[in-house]
Design a protein around this motif. Sequence first.
Motif, PDB file in Angstrom:
ATOM      1  N   UNK A  30       0.837  -1.198   0.000  1.00  0.00           N
ATOM      2  CA  UNK A  30       0.000   0.000   0.000  1.00  0.00           C
ATOM      3  C   UNK A  30       0.877   1.256   0.000  1.00  0.00           C
ATOM      4  N   UNK A  31       0.314   2.350  -0.502  1.00  0.00           N
ATOM      5  CA  UNK A  31       0.965   3.660  -0.444  1.00  0.00           C
ATOM      6  C   UNK A  31       2.099   3.780  -1.460  1.00  0.00           C
ATOM      7  N   UNK A  32       1.895   3.247  -2.639  1.00  0.00           N
ATOM      8  CA  UNK A  32       2.970   3.183  -3.633  1.00  0.00           C
ATOM      9  C   UNK A  32       3.393   4.571  -4.108  1.00  0.00           C
ATOM     10  N   UNK A  33       2.446   5.434  -4.451  1.00  0.00           N
ATOM     11  CA  UNK A  33       2.794   6.757  -4.985  1.00  0.00           C
ATOM     12  C   UNK A  33       3.586   7.600  -3.987  1.00  0.00           C
ATOM     13  N   UNK A  34       3.123   7.769  -2.728  1.00  0.00           N
ATOM     14  CA  UNK A  34       3.945   8.545  -1.774  1.00  0.00           C
ATOM     15  C   UNK A  34       5.309   7.917  -1.528  1.00  0.00           C
ATOM     16  N   UNK A  35       5.379   6.588  -1.604  1.00  0.00           N
ATOM     17  CA  UNK A  35       6.664   5.914  -1.411  1.00  0.00           C
ATOM     18  C   UNK A  35       7.619   6.236  -2.564  1.00  0.00           C
ATOM     19  N   UNK A  71       6.281   6.261   3.892  1.00  0.00           N
ATOM     20  CA  UNK A  71       6.793   4.905   3.834  1.00  0.00           C
ATOM     21  C   UNK A  71       5.861   3.995   3.041  1.00  0.00           C
ATOM     22  N   UNK A  72       6.432   2.946   2.505  1.00  0.00           N
ATOM     23  CA  UNK A  72       5.645   1.909   1.846  1.00  0.00           C
ATOM     24  C   UNK A  72       5.073   0.990   2.925  1.00  0.00           C
ATOM     25  N   UNK A  73       3.764   0.732   2.856  1.00  0.00           N
ATOM     26  CA  UNK A  73       3.112  -0.119   3.849  1.00  0.00           C
ATOM     27  C   UNK A  73       2.937  -1.524   3.287  1.00  0.00           C
ATOM     28  N   UNK A 107      21.179  -2.588   5.699  1.00  0.00           N
ATOM     29  CA  UNK A 107      20.487  -3.797   5.264  1.00  0.00           C
ATOM     30  C   UNK A 107      18.982  -3.641   5.440  1.00  0.00           C
ATOM     31  N   UNK A 108      18.558  -3.178   6.602  1.00  0.00           N
ATOM     32  CA  UNK A 108      17.137  -3.025   6.876  1.00  0.00           C
ATOM     33  C   UNK A 108      16.640  -1.703   6.297  1.00  0.00           C
ATOM     34  N   UNK A 109      15.461  -1.690   5.680  1.00  0.00           N
ATOM     35  CA  UNK A 109      14.956  -0.461   5.049  1.00  0.00           C
ATOM     36  C   UNK A 109      14.457   0.538   6.074  1.00  0.00           C
ATOM     37  N   UNK A 110      14.607   1.822   5.730  1.00  0.00           N
ATOM     38  CA  UNK A 110      14.104   2.885   6.600  1.00  0.00           C
ATOM     39  C   UNK A 110      12.746   3.394   6.140  1.00  0.00           C
ATOM     40  N   UNK A 111      12.341   3.016   4.915  1.00  0.00           N
ATOM     41  CA  UNK A 111      11.120   3.571   4.338  1.00  0.00           C
ATOM     42  C   UNK A 111      10.066   2.512   4.035  1.00  0.00           C
ATOM     43  N   UNK A 112      10.153   1.373   4.687  1.00  0.00           N
ATOM     44  CA  UNK A 112       9.142   0.318   4.551  1.00  0.00           C
ATOM     45  C   UNK A 112       8.665  -0.063   5.937  1.00  0.00           C
ATOM     46  N   UNK A 134       6.865  -7.174  12.835  1.00  0.00           N
ATOM     47  CA  UNK A 134       6.506  -5.773  12.715  1.00  0.00           C
ATOM     48  C   UNK A 134       7.740  -5.055  12.190  1.00  0.00           C
ATOM     49  N   UNK A 135       7.603  -4.405  11.019  1.00  0.00           N
ATOM     50  CA  UNK A 135       8.738  -3.815  10.325  1.00  0.00           C
ATOM     51  C   UNK A 135       8.591  -2.301  10.295  1.00  0.00           C
ATOM     52  N   UNK A 136       9.711  -1.587  10.509  1.00  0.00           N
ATOM     53  CA  UNK A 136       9.664  -0.130  10.413  1.00  0.00           C
ATOM     54  C   UNK A 136      10.901   0.529  10.954  1.00  0.00           C
TER      55      UNK A 136
END
Length: 890
Positions: A487-492, A498-500, A531-536, A562-564
């Motif tokens: 979810x949230x592809x365009x703002x990502x 962030x991408x949800x 390694x771990x994403x900051x925007x997902x 739970x990722x973030x």
Amino acid sequence: MEAQYKTSFAKRCLKIGKWLTISMVCMMLLISGGLYLMRDKIIGVVVSAVNKNLTTPVQVEELTLTFWSSFPNLSVDFNHVYIADATTQTTVADTLFYSDRIRLKLNPFDVLKKNYEVREIEIFPGKGYLKRLADGTVNYDIVKKDPNQKKSSDFKFSLKNVEFHDFLLGYNDEKVKQDYLIEFQNAELVGDFSNVSTVLQLKTENQIRYLKSDGIALVKNTPSKFEVQLVIDQINGTLTIPRTPVSIGELPFQFALSSTPSNLNFDLSSNGLKLTDLVKRLNHRSTQSIKDIEGTGDLIFGLQYAQTGNKKPKIDAIFQLKNGQIVEPSKNLPIRNIQLAGKFTNHANKNSELLEISQLSFHTSAGPFSGQLKISDFAHPNIKGNANGTLDLAVIHSLFEIPTIQSTKGKVTLAGNFDLQQNQGEIKINHCEANIGFQEVQFQQIDDKRYYDHLNGSLFMDGNTAKIDDLRLTVGKSDVAMRGDVINIEPYLNKRENLNVEMQLSSVFLDVQDFSSSSKKEEIANGRNFILPADIQGNVRLISNQLVYEKHTFKQLKTNLKIGNRRIDFNELELKNSEAHIRGTASITEFSPEIFTIETLASTDRLSFQPLFKEWDNFDQQIITADQISGFAQVKLHFKAPFDLRSGIQKKNIVAAVDLKVEEGRMKNVLAFKEITKSLKDSKTTRLILKQNNINNFEKELLDLRFENFQNTLTIQNGTITIPEMLIASNALDVRLNGTHDFDNQVDYRFSFNFRDIRKQARMTEFGEVVDDGTGMQLFVHMFGPMDSPTIQWDQEATKLLVKETFEAEKQNAKAILKSELGLFKKDTTIAAYVPKAKLKEEIIVVSSNQKEEPEFESVKKETKLNKTFNKWKQEAESDKKGKVTTEGF
């Protein structure tokens, strides 16, 4: 006679040849000497003439005059030549022209006559940058335009030939947004440059780095070769190139050009561009199969360029292909009925660009495919299109390389349409609705060790959401099944939010290393990266029957992730490791590239030591190995430590607490226990007290140590394991233990045990087994130093302390007896009442012939000397009450 004549003639010819050679050499020496004497004057005339006609002075690092290397011409070499821009904003970095060498060639006989006429020029290597600023100013206006200026009578150009070698020529027009860069490997202009109307022959081989219009690359990194005529009219200021064949990208075209002081027009076209040639050119892999490609169909192409004055040039192009066919060479699979039609213009609505593919359709073995595409306003691109059909990826990639993909095959089904807008670097999804299906897709990216295989399933794009429906694939030996929403592809994509992710992942087997794009050695060489994403962010339900990381295996894994913000929380974590069922929570946080903090709270009811030690390589020590330990434990663990992806857990920074309850424990052949018995054998004192068989029997039991259970809470901090005091009851002895053990295997243990545990032997008599009454001397041992060769000392200070404590206890016990028996110390409330210890009773069993049971008799207590004294004092006290006096015992 005839022979004499021939000999005489030969001698005469040789003599004439000798004198001619000597004469020529002398003449050349005279010319060289004359030129050398005139060297400074010749150079001065040339430099003066050049600078006199230029507004920007030529900067030359070195000037040389050569004759023999350019024979029969005389050459003036300008080495390291620099000419700055003519614009007022020029800086040191702005270069109009630079060359390592410019060679002007003159006739040496004309020079001797003081006639300095340049007939040829060679430039190699070098570069020139021509540009026009937004206000119309040009940087190449460097020739003086004073009509009254008197021209030099000594120096003039009468060019017949100009050559360029390895010359880079660029042109940038800020006013009309045109940008060109061409690299000439070789270029030669031949003709009479001195005539006001002339025809020059231009022959060149070059590489078109780019031809850009409004920032859009129309041609990029394309080789070009042509030989054309330049018809020049200096009076009217016109340049014409009649239509002539040229080669661009090894493809044949027709080219024509017309230039006047106010207009520039050219066109490039092809009516017979073979589809097979185009495919070979578009495919950069020069494999034999691509060279052998077959097919039919001609592409019609036309490009017109027109510029008037300072206005923006107009560019129009069309392309069309009908009923084309290509046969994929490796498997002989055809792409049939190829239909293509489209156009490009840079002056559509409001002078914006438009690229439109109005028709694209073909048939492959996977089925038919058709689509349309329209891109408008390249400054703020609007991309619209639709697609419907099935693509055979192996055929498509074999003929038209997919960027970044090393290899691929399988089928992809597309059905949908889209409308995207890009403005100032941001993407807006006006509309997107598409079904994408995958059937046995395989692919591998360039410079990526991962190979994705057996990709099956589908996803549906709906605006800003991608819905994944049972998408399955394998990576290496690992398999993954996915279901959920992105979810949230365009703002990502626009880096605003962030991408949800809301996903469920399931797997039979997962190897973490399969999902790394490079090997561990390559990752180290590439430097540290996050390694771990900051925007997902989001939630993922992970279920895996078996997960492998390096040498470790985790089975029946279930958890909610739970990722973030570069953090993963493992909630409701369950897994099996080392035959133990483990439950708890965990978290991994990446604070800096490839540096993590791992924290976990976990517990297990039955942890087996032997498989645990085997699984974790005996925890990097050889003191106690998997072959030496067995048993089970209940464990509650709170663990926190930094983790480096390259070097592993930083042991000295571990902070942990371990609640441990051990059952059915057993340790065999532990070297440290062997050291204890060795110390007993080496001690002179123990050899006097203990028999050899006592020590041997004790050692035998110690080297096969069994204990029912013990419980304690261990702590780990600053690289050291701290063991609080605890009692371990075993087959060999009951020992009290406390101490420390660090990760460098340095130990500091203190033991205490009863001396009787070493001496004890089962002694049977005719009355039964002799049982220890529980009394005995306590021994204290201090073991410290490296675990593999510790120092063992008998702790005398602890023994003295125990003797003191025992004496105090017996003293208090004696006072308690006196208080209870004689009534002494009644006012001392610190003395408790005496409570006799329970003693074993002796039983005498008489067995008669008639098997009648006899009554039990209590054994008569044996009076101690102290009791006799107490009884005597008691009798004397009673006698005093009756008025009697006795002297018994004195």
